[in-house]
Write a protein that holds these residues in place. Sequence first.
Motif, PDB file in Angstrom:
ATOM      1  N   ALA A 140     -30.211  14.573  -6.083  1.00 22.34           N
ATOM      2  CA  ALA A 140     -31.478  14.881  -5.428  1.00 22.34           C
ATOM      3  C   ALA A 140     -31.253  15.406  -4.014  1.00 22.34           C
ATOM      4  N   LEU A 141     -30.288  14.833  -3.297  1.00 20.45           N
ATOM      5  CA  LEU A 141     -29.969  15.319  -1.952  1.00 20.45           C
ATOM      6  C   LEU A 141     -29.510  16.775  -2.000  1.00 20.45           C
ATOM      7  N   THR A 142     -28.640  17.084  -2.947  1.00 19.41           N
ATOM      8  CA  THR A 142     -28.152  18.458  -3.076  1.00 19.41           C
ATOM      9  C   THR A 142     -29.297  19.400  -3.436  1.00 19.41           C
ATOM     10  N   GLY A 143     -30.152  18.965  -4.368  1.00 22.62           N
ATOM     11  CA  GLY A 143     -31.284  19.798  -4.768  1.00 22.62           C
ATOM     12  C   GLY A 143     -32.267  20.025  -3.637  1.00 22.62           C
ATOM     13  N   SER A 144     -32.532  18.984  -2.853  1.00 17.26           N
ATOM     14  CA  SER A 144     -33.460  19.107  -1.729  1.00 17.26           C
ATOM     15  C   SER A 144     -32.930  20.072  -0.678  1.00 17.26           C
ATOM     16  N   ALA A 145     -31.642  19.946  -0.364  1.00 17.21           N
ATOM     17  CA  ALA A 145     -31.039  20.832   0.644  1.00 17.21           C
ATOM     18  C   ALA A 145     -31.069  22.283   0.176  1.00 17.21           C
ATOM     19  N   LEU A 268     -38.712  13.805  -4.476  1.00 18.10           N
ATOM     20  CA  LEU A 268     -39.288  12.751  -5.322  1.00 18.10           C
ATOM     21  C   LEU A 268     -38.276  12.259  -6.361  1.00 18.10           C
ATOM     22  N   ALA A 269     -37.436  13.156  -6.850  1.00 17.70           N
ATOM     23  CA  ALA A 269     -36.441  12.754  -7.855  1.00 17.70           C
ATOM     24  C   ALA A 269     -35.487  11.711  -7.308  1.00 17.70           C
ATOM     25  N   GLY A 270     -35.204  11.767  -6.003  1.00 16.13           N
ATOM     26  CA  GLY A 270     -34.313  10.788  -5.406  1.00 16.13           C
ATOM     27  C   GLY A 270     -34.969   9.446  -5.160  1.00 16.13           C
ATOM     28  N   ARG A 271     -36.301   9.402  -5.250  1.00 13.54           N
ATOM     29  CA  ARG A 271     -37.031   8.169  -4.978  1.00 13.54           C
ATOM     30  C   ARG A 271     -37.587   7.513  -6.229  1.00 13.54           C
ATOM     31  N   LEU A 272     -37.741   8.280  -7.284  1.00 16.03           N
ATOM     32  CA  LEU A 272     -38.299   7.762  -8.530  1.00 16.03           C
ATOM     33  C   LEU A 272     -37.232   7.772  -9.615  1.00 16.03           C
ATOM     34  N   THR A 273     -37.206   6.747 -10.428  1.00 12.69           N
ATOM     35  CA  THR A 273     -36.239   6.673 -11.523  1.00 12.69           C
ATOM     36  C   THR A 273     -37.000   6.483 -12.830  1.00 12.69           C
ATOM     37  N   PRO A 274     -37.347   7.574 -13.516  1.00 15.38           N
ATOM     38  CA  PRO A 274     -38.082   7.436 -14.770  1.00 15.38           C
ATOM     39  C   PRO A 274     -37.250   6.719 -15.821  1.00 15.38           C
ATOM     40  N   GLY A 316     -38.044  21.090  -9.588  1.00 14.21           N
ATOM     41  CA  GLY A 316     -37.285  20.364  -8.573  1.00 14.21           C
ATOM     42  C   GLY A 316     -37.020  18.929  -8.975  1.00 14.21           C
ATOM     43  N   PHE A 317     -37.971  18.314  -9.671  1.00 14.01           N
ATOM     44  CA  PHE A 317     -37.795  16.944 -10.143  1.00 14.01           C
ATOM     45  C   PHE A 317     -36.807  16.888 -11.302  1.00 14.01           C
ATOM     46  N   LEU A 318     -36.922  17.850 -12.228  1.00 13.49           N
ATOM     47  CA  LEU A 318     -36.067  17.819 -13.413  1.00 13.49           C
ATOM     48  C   LEU A 318     -34.598  17.998 -13.062  1.00 13.49           C
ATOM     49  N   ASN A 319     -34.281  18.941 -12.178  1.00 11.12           N
ATOM     50  CA  ASN A 319     -32.877  19.297 -11.958  1.00 11.12           C
ATOM     51  C   ASN A 319     -31.987  18.098 -11.633  1.00 11.12           C
ATOM     52  N   PRO A 320     -32.293  17.283 -10.615  1.00  8.05           N
ATOM     53  CA  PRO A 320     -31.429  16.126 -10.338  1.00  8.05           C
ATOM     54  C   PRO A 320     -31.438  15.102 -11.472  1.00  8.05           C
ATOM     55  N   VAL A 321     -32.608  14.915 -12.099  1.00  4.32           N
ATOM     56  CA  VAL A 321     -32.712  13.943 -13.189  1.00  4.32           C
ATOM     57  C   VAL A 321     -31.850  14.387 -14.369  1.00  4.32           C
TER      58      VAL A 321
END
Length: 427
Positions: A140-145, A268-274, A316-321
């Motif tokens: 998620a950090l990499t995706g956000s940056a 959001l992906a770094g903060r939520l764990t579906p 953006g959410f899907l990629n890190p997940v």
Amino acid sequence: MTHPLRIRAFRLLFIGRTISSVGDAVVPTALAIAVTQATGSAAALATVLGCAMLPRLLLLPIGGVVADRWDARRVAVASDLVRCLCQLVVGLELLGGRPDLVHLAATAALGGAASAFAMPTRMALVAGTVDGPARLKANALTGSATALIQLCGPALAGLLIYGVGAGWAFVLDSASFLVSASMLAVIRVRRTPIARRTMLADLAEGWSEVRSRGWYWSSLVAHSVWNGAAAVLATLGPLVAARRLGGDGAWIVVLEAGAVGLTVGSVLAGRLTPRRPVLVGNLGLASYALPLVLLALAAPVPLLVGGYAVAMGALGFLNPVWQTTVQQHIPAHVLARVTSYDWLLSLAATPVGYALTPVAASAWGTSAPLLIAAVLVAGSCLATAAFPDVRRLTATGRPGAPTGAVGDPDSDEAAGVAAADVTEEVA
């Protein structure tokens, strides 16, 4: 759980990737303007882009085999150095004032070939530097940056191009690859050696891993359709905006909103764990039908802006997940090969979308291909829910994940280890 940025190896990997993304964000705009100014031909730009894409597609599976065989870190370093040289050559030629189309096409082809070896290493590098529980946050950090850089990329490209010249954008990209290679050269990445066999046997093993997992191959089909639909939107969006939405400025606003959505989704992906990551991510991707339908109907710009922001937020959410799920469930010794097939299917759908869209628009008008793409992307993404593997796959199971922590050896507490001692760790 140790924060990923406290792990020295990932921190250097993250810094290198982020700096490299800055260069990559400005190059597409700089390339388009430089080739157009030099030749005055859209066909020339298409030639250069095609020369980059073709070797990338042809060599991706081989790149996956090489990364699994000979250490993803070393392959990534070599690829960064090759791309550094390619971008430097282009930059110097542009700064010289007389760029040659043959030279630009040749360096694009060499850079595309190098990227075919770099792309399969991305998941393996994160998996080899960050232990399982922290991988989602690392991705998620990499995706956000990357998303933030993409948001600022066009503006930075404009400053460089019209301030000091397009050539400096390529020099910047060259320097960013050099920094990335330098960071990768001094980190330790855990890896699992594989038995030496024929190239065909290694390719077959990677494909077997993809084919044997219903959740993986069904998702790849949906993701490929998504990329094809994105090509449809990218092709017709500027045209519809210019003709029916008030001009090019409307399309720029839509794209900026998408970049904002991509950034928010990554955060959001770094903060939520579906609990069921692949199911949730694929259902979210179905929202890409929204901007396609809104554009087909020439809906008011605020609605299109909102729809595209939502759709890109889902991406953006899907990629890190997705990356984290693949790193946890695919055995480490085939991760690069599996990733190469992922990239191959995704990239192959994009030129197909670019090629078919003008033909369909010419025959049926702009609305028809947009609506067809909307139906296909929504249908394929929602259909993945019909697969039991997709519904049952949870974030807690980790078959195939490597054992042992890598946080301690490369954490801040062990920062005194000599550089020569932290170049590689073989599991």
